[in-house]
Scaffold this active site. Structure first.
Site, short mmCIF file in Angstrom:
data_model
loop_
_atom_site.label_atom_id
_atom_site.label_comp_id
_atom_site.label_asym_id
_atom_site.label_seq_id
_atom_site.Cartn_x
_atom_site.Cartn_y
_atom_site.Cartn_z
N ASP A 223 0.84 -1.20 0.00
CA ASP A 223 0.00 0.00 0.00
C ASP A 223 0.88 1.25 0.00
O ASP A 223 1.88 1.33 0.72
CB ASP A 223 -0.88 -0.03 1.25
CG ASP A 223 -1.89 1.10 1.30
OD1 ASP A 223 -2.75 1.15 0.40
OD2 ASP A 223 -1.83 1.91 2.24
N GLU A 286 15.04 -15.40 -0.16
CA GLU A 286 15.41 -16.49 0.73
C GLU A 286 14.35 -17.59 0.78
O GLU A 286 14.62 -18.68 1.29
CB GLU A 286 15.65 -15.95 2.14
CG GLU A 286 16.79 -14.94 2.25
CD GLU A 286 16.90 -14.38 3.65
OE1 GLU A 286 16.42 -15.05 4.60
OE2 GLU A 286 17.45 -13.27 3.81
#
Length: 548
Positions: A223, A286
């Protein structure tokens, strides 16, 4: 002219991430499905409807905020980023939703709100209790006021929701009467902006990312992605003589990209914001499964939007250009060519979107009634033929229009601050079944949190599922046709088929959209999909895909 999407690759090659060509369905949780009968949608309600979304033919579900929140801005004011608001359920409900979606072959994108928190967040409460200059206040943008007694705000910035972007601490319900400072809120006064130059803020959000990635979310919609960093001096916004400062509200779909290029905006799109997303990119890398980030970045130009999707930052940025464009073949062609041109240098894939929870539904934008619906279906079919990902807002597959919500039922903080009609009209709860409200939205017979129109019986999911000519049936056919097209080339060749006609070729398929009122000849070949009845002529306000 040929427009080349650089991401057309073999399914097992680098660059074949799922999100590059996905159809992503936005769920506004308050208004999707209510499992417990309180009139407000919730996570168990979403979980129960996931088979519907799978059958519709989408690839992923983006869910607007469900975190702990006072709900002053319906979840975009977060008090705890690592817990679920009881209005929507529990963490266990979230885990069940994610697991169920994955079992159905759907991915889940969570909405993240990093620009600001709720004023009820423990950090902001600690800041109010602390003294000016304290470490607690350094997490937000507190500044002394101007003038002899500090009675004027620190600068001339305006809130996106109307009014001043600063509130004096003494005027906050929990503030101290003798406090000389003000705090910045680019949105509501209950949504104080973080100071992203403070490393504690970055560390907090890395923890938040990992919390939800560990629980299995496949990505995040970010956002106000362009707003995290402000110009460090917090200087006044420069405005033309005779004009007032303006926030350039990102929810205002009537403001075009061109109009915004001339503005001075020290509160938006600062260069340092890209350091945040490089860090987030590394965090997501990751994790397995091609986790993704999509930016809500209402930037001034396509070029500045493209900076968010460089290969070491975010996966995607919402492309609002089509949403902002008028009903015009020329305007739509400009959107397509401009989007590909802007993304070419950064090797990113485009996104396409026509509606969301912040703007007037596109059936209404295109004129409403039968004409608006015909145009909305035609624009949707055209958009779905383009390479890249497409975003669908809940209810658009039913052809829902913007609702004229009665003033006593409006709850949008922008309406409450300004008195201007806000976003409630696109957030009216979904009609699922039945002849009268709440149309299967939840158990019981009462109206939901925003009342539904009485005349929605023919628009419910149940009614449209048995009508082969319904908008729902059209979306199912269109999404199936898109999946069949996914294996073809991503090269788009624009064609000139006359005034008021948008046309392009993608592999063996020619796409034609007649934005005019006069029927035009359609290309010869097999009709793969159409937004309405077609013959050898393509009527006005209609689109068709034709295969050689």
């Amino acid at each position: 002219m040929a427009l080349n999407d650089p991401n057309q690759v073999a399914p097992d090659a680098p660059g074949a991430e799922w999100w590059r060509h996905a159809v992503i369905y936005q769920v506004y949780p308050r208004s999707f499905a209510d499992a417990d009968g309180d009139g407000v949608g919730d996570l168990p309600g979403i979980t129960a409807k996931l088979p519907y979304l799978r059958d519709l033919g989408v690839d992923a579900v983006w869910i607007s905020p469900f975190y702990m929140s006072p709900q002053k801005d319906h979840g975009y004011d977060v008090s705890d980023y690592c817990d679920i608001d009881p209005l929507f359920g529990t963490l266990e409900d979230a885990d069940t939703l994610i697991a169920t979606a994955h079992e159905l072959g759907l991915r889940i994108i969570a909405d993240l709100v990093p620009n600001h928190s709720s004023d009820q967040h423990e950090w902001f409460q600690a800041a109010l209790a602390a003294a000016p200059g304290s470490p607690e206040r350094a997490r937000y943008l507190f500044r002394d006021g101007r003038g002899p007694q500090g009675q004027e705000p620190p600068n001339n910035w305006r809130s996106v929701f109307g009014g001043n972007a600063w509130t004096r601490v003494a005027e906050h319900p929990d503030g101290r009467d003798d406090d000389p400072q003000w705090y910045l809120h680019l949105f509501d006064s209950t949504q104080p902006d973080f100071d992203w130059r403070n490393p504690e803020v970055g560390d907090l959000f890395e923890e938040v990312l990992r919390f939800w990635l560990d629980r299995g979310v496949d990505g995040f919609r970010v956002d106000v992605a362009h707003g995290l960093l402000k110009e460090e001096s917090l200087r006044d916004q420069v405005v033309e003589e005779g004009e007032e400062p303006d926030s350039a509200a990102p929810i205002n779909e009537e403001r075009s990209m061109v109009e915004r290029t001339l503005r001075d905006e020290p509160m938006w799109d600062q260069p340092e914001v890209h350091d945040v997303y490089r860090r987030w990119h590394d965090v997501l890398a990751e994790y397995d499964g091609d986790r993704m980030l999509v930016a809500e970045a209402w930037t001034q130009t396509p070029e500045s939007m493209a900076r968010f999707v460089r290969d070491d930052e975010m996966s995607q940025a919402f492309n609002f250009s089509w949403l902002l464009a008028p009903w015009s073949a020329e305007a739509f062609e400009g959107v397509i060519t401009g989007t590909f041109a802007a993304l070419a240098d950064v090797q990113a894939s485009p996104t396409w979107v026509l509606s969301n929870h912040d703007v007037v539904r596109h059936v209404t934008r295109y004129g409403g009634g039968a004409q608006g619906l015909a145009r909305a279906r035609a624009a949707t079919l055209t958009m779905l033929a383009l390479p890249g990902s497409s975003y669908v807002y809940q209810g658009e597959e039913l052809g829902l229009e913007q609702v004229d919500v009665a003033p006593e039922h409006r709850q949008d903080p922008s309406y409450l601050r300004t008195g201007e009609v806000g976003r409630d009209g696109c957030r009216v709860p979904m009609p699922w079944s039945g002849e009268k409200p709440p149309f299967g939205f939840g158990p019981g017979e009462g109206q939901p949190w925003i009342p539904q129109p009485e005349g929605w019986a023919d628009l419910t999911v149940a009614a449209q599922q048995v009508d082969p000519d319904s908008t729902l049936a059209f979306y199912q056919r269109a999404l199936a046709a898109r999946r069949a097209l996914a294996g073809t080339t991503s090269e788009v060749e624009m064609l000139d088929l006359g005034t008021d006609v948008l046309a392009f070729r993608r592999g063996p398929v020619t796409v034609v959209l007649n934005c005019g009122t006069t029927p035009v000849s359609r290309p010869r070949g097999e009709v793969v999909a159409s937004s309405g009845p077609v013959s050898d002529l393509l009527p006005g306000d209609t689109a068709v895909w034709v295969r050689d």
